[in-house]
Design a protein around this motif. Structure first.
Motif, PDB file in Angstrom:
ATOM      1  N   MET A   1       7.061  30.600  -0.315  1.00  0.00           N
ATOM      2  CA  MET A   1       7.134  29.591  -1.351  1.00  0.00           C
ATOM      3  C   MET A   1       6.298  28.396  -0.876  1.00  0.00           C
ATOM      4  N   ARG A   2       5.487  27.887  -1.775  1.00  0.00           N
ATOM      5  CA  ARG A   2       4.648  26.721  -1.486  1.00  0.00           C
ATOM      6  C   ARG A   2       5.402  25.436  -1.833  1.00  0.00           C
ATOM      7  N   ILE A   3       5.299  24.434  -0.945  1.00  0.00           N
ATOM      8  CA  ILE A   3       5.947  23.140  -1.162  1.00  0.00           C
ATOM      9  C   ILE A   3       4.901  22.042  -1.055  1.00  0.00           C
ATOM     10  N   ARG A   4       5.002  21.092  -1.960  1.00  0.00           N
ATOM     11  CA  ARG A   4       4.184  19.883  -1.878  1.00  0.00           C
ATOM     12  C   ARG A   4       5.136  18.689  -1.870  1.00  0.00           C
ATOM     13  N   ILE A   5       4.982  17.830  -0.872  1.00  0.00           N
ATOM     14  CA  ILE A   5       5.729  16.585  -0.811  1.00  0.00           C
ATOM     15  C   ILE A   5       4.737  15.473  -1.122  1.00  0.00           C
ATOM     16  N   GLU A   6       5.049  14.699  -2.146  1.00  0.00           N
ATOM     17  CA  GLU A   6       4.202  13.579  -2.554  1.00  0.00           C
ATOM     18  C   GLU A   6       4.936  12.288  -2.222  1.00  0.00           C
ATOM     19  N   GLY A   7       4.414  11.570  -1.238  1.00  0.00           N
ATOM     20  CA  GLY A   7       5.025  10.319  -0.807  1.00  0.00           C
ATOM     21  C   GLY A   7       4.309   9.125  -1.413  1.00  0.00           C
ATOM     22  N   SER A   8       5.080   8.168  -1.890  1.00  0.00           N
ATOM     23  CA  SER A   8       4.518   6.941  -2.466  1.00  0.00           C
ATOM     24  C   SER A   8       5.253   5.742  -1.873  1.00  0.00           C
ATOM     25  N   ASP A   9       4.783   4.548  -2.211  1.00  0.00           N
ATOM     26  CA  ASP A   9       5.433   3.313  -1.784  1.00  0.00           C
ATOM     27  C   ASP A   9       5.643   3.281  -0.265  1.00  0.00           C
ATOM     28  N   LEU A  10       4.553   3.488   0.483  1.00  0.00           N
ATOM     29  CA  LEU A  10       4.658   3.426   1.937  1.00  0.00           C
ATOM     30  C   LEU A  10       4.923   1.989   2.379  1.00  0.00           C
ATOM     31  N   PRO A  11       5.732   1.798   3.435  1.00  0.00           N
ATOM     32  CA  PRO A  11       6.211   0.463   3.774  1.00  0.00           C
ATOM     33  C   PRO A  11       5.133  -0.529   4.210  1.00  0.00           C
ATOM     34  N   GLY A  12       4.043  -0.076   4.750  1.00  0.00           N
ATOM     35  CA  GLY A  12       2.989  -0.989   5.167  1.00  0.00           C
ATOM     36  C   GLY A  12       2.322  -1.707   4.019  1.00  0.00           C
ATOM     37  N   ARG A  13       2.412  -1.131   2.809  1.00  0.00           N
ATOM     38  CA  ARG A  13       1.772  -1.696   1.626  1.00  0.00           C
ATOM     39  C   ARG A  13       2.506  -2.930   1.092  1.00  0.00           C
ATOM     40  N   ARG A  14       3.719  -3.148   1.555  1.00  0.00           N
ATOM     41  CA  ARG A  14       4.523  -4.247   1.019  1.00  0.00           C
ATOM     42  C   ARG A  14       4.155  -5.597   1.603  1.00  0.00           C
ATOM     43  N   GLY A  15       3.513  -5.621   2.762  1.00  0.00           N
ATOM     44  CA  GLY A  15       3.128  -6.888   3.379  1.00  0.00           C
ATOM     45  C   GLY A  15       4.293  -7.571   4.058  1.00  0.00           C
ATOM     46  N   GLY A  16       4.047  -8.763   4.564  1.00  0.00           N
ATOM     47  CA  GLY A  16       5.086  -9.554   5.208  1.00  0.00           C
ATOM     48  C   GLY A  16       5.316  -9.168   6.655  1.00  0.00           C
ATOM     49  N   ALA A  17       6.410  -9.705   7.217  1.00  0.00           N
ATOM     50  CA  ALA A  17       6.727  -9.500   8.633  1.00  0.00           C
ATOM     51  C   ALA A  17       6.971  -8.033   8.956  1.00  0.00           C
TER      52      ALA A  17
END
Length: 152
Positions: free
Chosen positions: A1-17
């Motif tokens: 069975m083929r699986i694709r995991i699509e990740g979004s909203d990675l934490p580095g993109r949020r900016g700040g400390a």
């Protein structure tokens, strides 16, 4: 069975400390697998600052007592409690120092979706947000609404 995991909203993109700390530690996320000799490795690593990430791989699936069981090098856990790991770590050259993992349990996939992927040789797609409520890398067991499974 083929699986694709699509990740979004990675934490580095949020900016700040929080993002500054991730940058200083050169944080990446990847899929954990067991390689030859039962050595665990994190592959297909992507920076915590990426816009999005997609991992695609194969798992085995078989019928056991009228239930589906999955296996293969990307699958962890005992029968009835199988899962995938998304592992976070600091990268220094070729070294990866893991500090956090997210678990994506096969038992959380709607039965009809998992069965259709197995029976119809269809792509199983998991869409996951990779930032937790505090703005850091998502960890622990990930469930809906932060993880949605469908057929692709």
């Amino acid at each position: 069975m083929r699986i694709r995991i699509e990740g979004s909203d990675l934490p580095g993109r949020r900016g700040g400390a929080a993002a500054d700390a991730l940058r200083l530690r050169n944080v990446h996320v990847g899929v954990q697998r067991t390689g030859p000799g039962r050595v665990t490795e994190v592959v297909d690593r992507v920076s915590a600052f990426a816009g999005a990430v997609t991992w695609e791989f194969e798992v085995t699936s078989r019928e056991v007592d009228e239930l589906l069981d999955v296996g293969g090098p990307f699958v962890h856990g005992r029968p009835g409690a199988r899962f995938l790991y998304l592992s976070w770590g600091s990268v220094d050259g070729d070294a990866f120092a893991m500090f956090r993992r997210a678990k994506l349990f096969f038992g959380d996939i709607p039965t009809a979706v998992l069965r259709a992927a197995h029976d119809g040789d269809l792509l199983l797609v998991g869409r996951v947000g990779l930032t937790d409520a505090e703005g850091g890398p998502r960890c622990a067991r990930v469930r809906a609404p932060d993880l949605v499974w469908s057929l692709g």
